[in-house]
Scaffold this motif. Sequence first.
Motif, PDB file in Angstrom:
ATOM      1  N   ALA A  93       0.878  -1.164   0.000  1.00 15.86           N
ATOM      2  CA  ALA A  93       0.000   0.000   0.000  1.00 15.86           C
ATOM      3  C   ALA A  93       0.917   1.217   0.000  1.00 15.86           C
ATOM      4  N   PRO A  94       0.368   2.431  -0.178  1.00 15.88           N
ATOM      5  CA  PRO A  94       1.247   3.602  -0.107  1.00 15.88           C
ATOM      6  C   PRO A  94       2.050   3.624   1.188  1.00 15.88           C
ATOM      7  N   ARG A 126       4.753   6.315  -2.915  1.00 16.09           N
ATOM      8  CA  ARG A 126       3.874   7.375  -2.408  1.00 16.09           C
ATOM      9  C   ARG A 126       2.445   7.274  -2.937  1.00 16.09           C
ATOM     10  N   GLY A 127       2.241   6.448  -3.962  1.00 15.34           N
ATOM     11  CA  GLY A 127       0.901   6.267  -4.501  1.00 15.34           C
ATOM     12  C   GLY A 127       0.524   7.230  -5.600  1.00 15.34           C
ATOM     13  N   THR A 128       1.511   7.885  -6.257  1.00 14.56           N
ATOM     14  CA  THR A 128       1.199   8.860  -7.304  1.00 14.56           C
ATOM     15  C   THR A 128       1.495   8.362  -8.707  1.00 14.56           C
ATOM     16  N   LEU A 159      -0.733   3.057 -11.368  1.00 10.63           N
ATOM     17  CA  LEU A 159      -1.598   2.547 -10.311  1.00 10.63           C
ATOM     18  C   LEU A 159      -3.072   2.667 -10.676  1.00 10.63           C
ATOM     19  N   THR A 160      -3.399   3.605 -11.545  1.00 16.08           N
ATOM     20  CA  THR A 160      -4.814   3.868 -11.842  1.00 16.08           C
ATOM     21  C   THR A 160      -5.161   3.773 -13.314  1.00 16.08           C
ATOM     22  N   TYR A 206      -2.368  -1.758  -5.873  1.00 12.25           N
ATOM     23  CA  TYR A 206      -1.551  -2.468  -4.892  1.00 12.25           C
ATOM     24  C   TYR A 206      -2.138  -3.858  -4.657  1.00 12.25           C
TER      25      TYR A 206
END
Length: 354
Positions: A9-10, A47-49, A53-54, A73
């Motif tokens: 996860a982030p 960091r999830g950016t 991821l999307t 994730y």
Amino acid sequence: MSRFLRMAAPRSVAVIDQPSVPLEAGQARVRTIYSGISAGTELTAYRGTNPYLTSIWDPASRLFEPGLEAPGYPLDGWGYSEVGEVVELAPPAGQAVDTVDADPPVQVGDMVWGIWGHRDEGVLAAESLRGHVLPEGMDPLAGAFVRVGAIALSAVLAADLGPGSTVAIFGQGVIGLLATRFAVLNGAKVIAVDGIQARRRRALEWGALHALGPAPELAGDIRRITSGAGVDVAIELSGNYRALHEATRAVGADGTVIAAGFYQGEAAGVRFGEEFHHNRVQLLASQIGSVPNRLRSRWTVPRLQQTVVDHLADGRVNAPALVTHTFSLADSAKAYELLDTDPESALQVVLEFP
């Protein structure tokens, strides 16, 4: 058993155990020695950016498309700066085990660089390692810089530098410092720009003539250094939109900006109605998937990478000197946290495998 790094996860990193898999025909097993952590692309995943991821990158349309197939994730297998020793080979299909291959891509005992992620062993097609064998006597740690070195060299080639050229290089992290060194070796006069004093000092050690911090007067200072002309080219490697804007202000009339950073989200702070417009600035993207347009008949990504290996092997680029921290795979969460929270002390962070 083997182990690999998972981004669960982030800002959440775990080490996962899994059984070692037997080799299939034509595969090689590589025991990892070093694996460099990217402070750019990898931190966007941490960091999830990261856009992967999307959304999905469609190589046919060459567009990012949102969709349910986006990986999200957990992320396994991240890392693209690995070095290791070939410890096992399986012959290609149809070839007997005791048959001698006149032109094998690798042999057991070879030190190779490549991309197999942060894991203690990689299983790859042996053919994918052709041309990835490190020269005898080369420090294996230097091999962890081949891929990032190719990113830096590609940006420098895109800038078309030579003796007498002036270039401002924004961002003096690992790739920025490598770009500074390659630009100096090409004969260019380098103005390094970074907000961290230790990186500015390192840039001067690597041949930059000036090292400046970000400031409202930066473009004016660059004009004064260049007798009013501005630099011929600016290379932006920090991935910061404000730095990209300052790069457009640093070049002179009809100058060029090479945007080689990995920018995240929507642009903020970039103003195209001012110096960019009035100075007719050319903006070019540089990305390691290909070489600059004007060189494609002669240069390839493998040639880029081999050029970097040659410079690492003979000491013209002392990349191991950029390593500030080493961690075991078990402590990889601490490595990412350090890069994420303390960029002033961390430059190149490396996972070391006993």
